[in-house]
Design an enzyme around this catalytic site. Structure first.
Site, mmCIF file in Angstrom:
data_model
loop_
_atom_site.group_PDB
_atom_site.id
_atom_site.type_symbol
_atom_site.label_atom_id
_atom_site.label_comp_id
_atom_site.label_asym_id
_atom_site.label_seq_id
_atom_site.Cartn_x
_atom_site.Cartn_y
_atom_site.Cartn_z
ATOM 1 N N TRP A 102 0.820 -1.210 0.000
ATOM 2 C CA TRP A 102 0.000 0.000 0.000
ATOM 3 C C TRP A 102 0.850 1.255 0.000
ATOM 4 C CZ3 TRP A 102 -4.471 -0.877 -1.793
ATOM 5 C CH2 TRP A 102 -5.093 -2.121 -1.563
ATOM 6 N N ASP A 172 -1.275 6.782 6.609
ATOM 7 C CA ASP A 172 -2.386 5.925 6.219
ATOM 8 C C ASP A 172 -2.605 4.925 7.351
ATOM 9 O OD1 ASP A 172 -4.128 4.066 5.180
ATOM 10 O OD2 ASP A 172 -2.952 3.622 3.388
ATOM 11 N N LYS A 196 -12.366 -1.601 7.977
ATOM 12 C CA LYS A 196 -11.663 -2.582 8.793
ATOM 13 C C LYS A 196 -11.999 -2.416 10.273
ATOM 14 C CE LYS A 196 -7.884 -3.382 5.528
ATOM 15 N NZ LYS A 196 -8.409 -2.629 4.374
#
Length: 361
Positions: A102, A172, A196
């Site tokens: 990511w 992030d 999540k």
């Protein structure tokens, strides 16, 4: 379903109590005759949902007054580009710490917009650890520093964020927000897809220092401007109303459980159960991440060979375990240990792993 143990990496489980409350109220909100998704986002009824969710996030994360909270869309992936569009000028470089797939994607999108540089990376070690990172002596032409707090694919996590200098730090936190306290003194912006730990897919949380917001690019189209969304309190366009409602219920649930500190304690307790199985397996189970960099949210491991991995995953599925396969890019197995995964489910998984090892070791 009581016979399903959901360890999906995302979208991931939502607390059962939240789903029960949503079922009772979401589709006829406050006896209004309207579902949350049907109400005007300009109505007082919806605004109550919207601003209550913001206030609850501020409270449980202890967000200082000098930060704004935004509800945006497009997932965390849109933020990869939006950050660079707002904060990367022609005269500067954006600095990235690479700790997994990511962070690589975030770097790639920013590189399409302006100049970037890699501050630190653990790619040469297959992303098995969090690299040593010094943010206190960066060049003055660094626009910002970008970190990824938890790495879902490789199973590593920053246990502590590095000290910073005057260069803005952007993180992030899509896969570990609401599971740990945040040292706001060392951070200027946090963003996270909600699916999540913070609810359902559809809303992206952005928490930004106001002084950083003031430095944002003024020439962007309004839909890509953080300033525009902040000025309109995330109501510039129609927000993902249903997803924001669920985030509000999740923050209520976290408060009822004992707050972020209790979420952190539970994450440690649950993750340690699985790591204990791995560490005591005589390498029948082999963890990917180095111990000092292990994630509490995503536990990645391999078995002695692919044939055994397939057997493990097949038998696990037959027992009701969902989502234990590793990411398609790396294979292996993965246990995603988000807030809503009950301790009881982790205990059942631990026992299954021990039994499988006894039968196949």
């Amino acid at each position: 379903m009581s016979n399903v143990y959901n360890f999906n990496p995302g979208p991931s489980p939502i607390p059962a109590e939240v789903l029960t409350k949503a079922k009772a109220n979401m589709f006829n909100y406050e006896q209004s005759g309207m579902a949350v998704m049907e109400m005007s986002h300009r109505s007082p009824l919806y605004e109550g949902i919207h601003f209550r969710a913001m206030d609850q996030l501020k409270d449980i994360l202890q967000i200082p007054d000098e930060f704004d909270i935004l509800f945006l869309q497009g997932g965390a992936s849109l933020q990869f580009a939006m950050i660079a569009l707002n904060f990367l000028s022609e005269q500067k470089k954006a600095g990235y710490v690479l700790t997994g797939s990511w962070s690589e994607k975030a770097l790639k999108e920013a590189s399409a917009i302006g100049e970037t540089t890699i501050i630190a990376s653990s790619k040469d070690n297959q992303y098995r650890h969090i690299p040593q990172t010094d943010l206190t002596n960066l060049p003055n032409d660094t626009a910002y520093v970008h970190l990824t707090s938890n790495n879902t694919i490789y199973g590593t996590q920053w246990s502590q964020f590095p000290d910073r200098s005057k260069i803005p730090v952007i993180i992030d936190m899509s896969s570990d927000i609401l599971s740990r306290t945040i040292p706001w003194e060392n951070i200027d912006m946090v963003y996270a897809g909600a699916q999540k730990n913070a609810g359902m897919s559809g809303v992206t949380l952005v928490i930004m220092r106001k002084t950083l917001l003031e430095s944002a690019n003024n020439t962007l189209p309004p839909s890509l401007s953080y300033k525009q969304h902040a000025d309109k309190q995330s109501l510039y366009n129609t927000p993902p109303t249903g997803a924001i409602y669920i985030t509000g219920l999740v923050t209520e649930w976290i408060t009822q459980q004992g707050g972020i500190e209790e979420m952190a304690r539970q994450a440690e307790k649950k993750a340690q159960m699985i790591y204990d199985v791995i560490d005591n397996s005589n390498r029948f189970y082999t963890g990917h991440a180095e111990p000092a960099s292990r994630s509490l949210m995503n536990i990645t491991f391999r078995l002695p060979n692919e044939e055994l991995e397939k057997k493990f995953l097949t038998e696990a599925k037959e027992k009701g375990f969902i989502g234990l396969n590793g990411h398609r890019s790396v294979g292996g197995c993965r246990v995603s240990n988000y807030n809503a995964v009950p301790v009881e489910h982790v205990i059942v998984l631990k026992e299954f792993m021990e039994h499988f090892m006894e039968q196949n070791g």
